[in-house]
Design a protein around this motif. Structure first.
Motif, PDB file in Angstrom:
ATOM      1  N   GLU A 172      27.554   2.234  45.786  1.00  0.00           N
ATOM      2  CA  GLU A 172      28.249   3.229  44.979  1.00  0.00           C
ATOM      3  C   GLU A 172      29.029   4.207  45.844  1.00  0.00           C
ATOM      4  O   GLU A 172      30.076   4.712  45.437  1.00  0.00           O
ATOM      5  N   VAL A 208      31.109  -0.557  41.658  1.00  0.00           N
ATOM      6  CA  VAL A 208      30.063  -0.611  40.639  1.00  0.00           C
ATOM      7  C   VAL A 208      29.022  -1.616  41.105  1.00  0.00           C
ATOM      8  O   VAL A 208      29.341  -2.781  41.369  1.00  0.00           O
ATOM      9  N   HIS A 209      27.783  -1.194  41.225  1.00  0.00           N
ATOM     10  CA  HIS A 209      26.726  -2.040  41.774  1.00  0.00           C
ATOM     11  C   HIS A 209      26.115  -2.941  40.704  1.00  0.00           C
ATOM     12  O   HIS A 209      25.836  -2.512  39.589  1.00  0.00           O
TER      13      HIS A 209
END
Length: 306
Positions: free
Chosen positions: A183, A188-189
């Motif tokens: 992040e 976006v993880h």
């Protein structure tokens, strides 16, 4: 005599040793460099295990570990222009970076910007240049969505930051323990595991515009369905599989021009290396274990001299 960290035969960590050897002599188009820092990469332990890059000659044992280094020019070989003794440089090595002296080919060497430390410059030639080549190859327009698998590693981190700099939305797969780091890259993880594709589709219902794969295997097979245009599916981790899927490997330029470009981006803080650990040459084995474990975040560097 000068110190170098080598592998004496193909195998595991047990074949590594710190030895004394004569410094190499530069030939045409080569620089003898007093190493100040060397980057550590997964390919280092793969070469120790017997892997050779396409077209790469068989190892002359003992072979010095390390594929990238930064330091000061000690001697200039014949037919070299643009470099002089005393210049601070970095690049891909001919004779291994885990050493007090190495050879750099001028075709894959560049001057170190004043705004970068030797440790930072040593972290650029492999991972940052691979990321740069891959993002350029994908050539996605601003606003497009790029999926980077294995985003928590060295190449992945650089790819995410460069893509964000170019206005792309980035989704990245990495272990749950790397979520905060991912992040911090502006990505976006998404954690790997069951229903990976469904969880990515929840973020990108129409799929993604490009995939930059750094994992290979079943992970690559699974996410390939997310990109309709398979010319936008590239990998640095699963070259045989990607051909079956209609994609292609990252086309590496391996040029001084790319090194100049990534160095300028690093000095401007766009691609400044995220150094997570540094080790002295005497502890090069520990540095390589940190990368070989697969859990290193960012970049591990060996500091050789001051």
């Amino acid at each position: 005599m000068a110190k170098a960290y080598v592998y004496t035969r193909h195998g595991g960590p047990e074949v590594e040793a710190l030895i004394d050897r004569e410094p190499p002599r530069p030939g045409p188009g080569q620089l003898l460099v007093a190493v100040r820092a060397a980057g550590v990469n997964p390919v280092d332990h793969k070469l120790r295990g017997g892997y050779r890059r396409p077209g790469q000659a068989a190892a002359e044992l003992p072979e010095v570990l390390g594929s990238e280094a930064a330091g000061v020019v000690e001697e200039v070989g014949p037919d070299v222009t643009g470099f002089a003794v005393g210049d601070a440089v970095f690049g891909s090595t001919l004779t291994g970076g885990y050493a007090e002296y190495t050879l750099l080919p001028v075709a894959i060497a560049a001057h170190k910007p004043d705004g970068l430390s030797f440790a930072e410059a040593a972290a650029l030639p492999v991972a940052a240049a691979t990321a740069y080549d891959g993002v350029r190859q994908l050539a996605l327009a601003a606003g497009a969505t790029l999926l980077v698998t294995g985003v928590g590693g060295g190449v992945g981190g650089y790819a995410a930051r460069l893509a964000r700099h170019e206005g792309l939305r980035v989704i990245g797969t990495a272990s749950e323990g790397k979520k905060e780091y991912v992040e911090s890259l502006g990505a976006v993880h998404v954690a790997p595991g069951p229903e990976l594709v469904e969880r990515i589709r929840a973020l990108a219902p129409d799929g993604v515009d490009g995939v930059f794969d750094l994992v290979g295997g079943d992970h690559l097979r699974a996410v390939a369905e997310l990109v309709a245009d398979r010319t936008k599916l590239i990998t640095a981790g699963g070259k045989q599989i990607v051909a079956e899927l209609g994609g292609s490997p990252v086309a590496r330029a391996r040029s001084a021009e790319v090194l100049d470009a990534v160095a300028a981006l690093a000095a401007a803080d766009v691609l400044r290396p995220h150094l997570t650990a540094t080790y002295p040459l005497e502890r090069a084995g520990e540095a390589l274990r940190a990368v070989e474990s697969g859990h290193a975040r960012g970049k591990v560097v060996i500091e050789v001299g001051r």
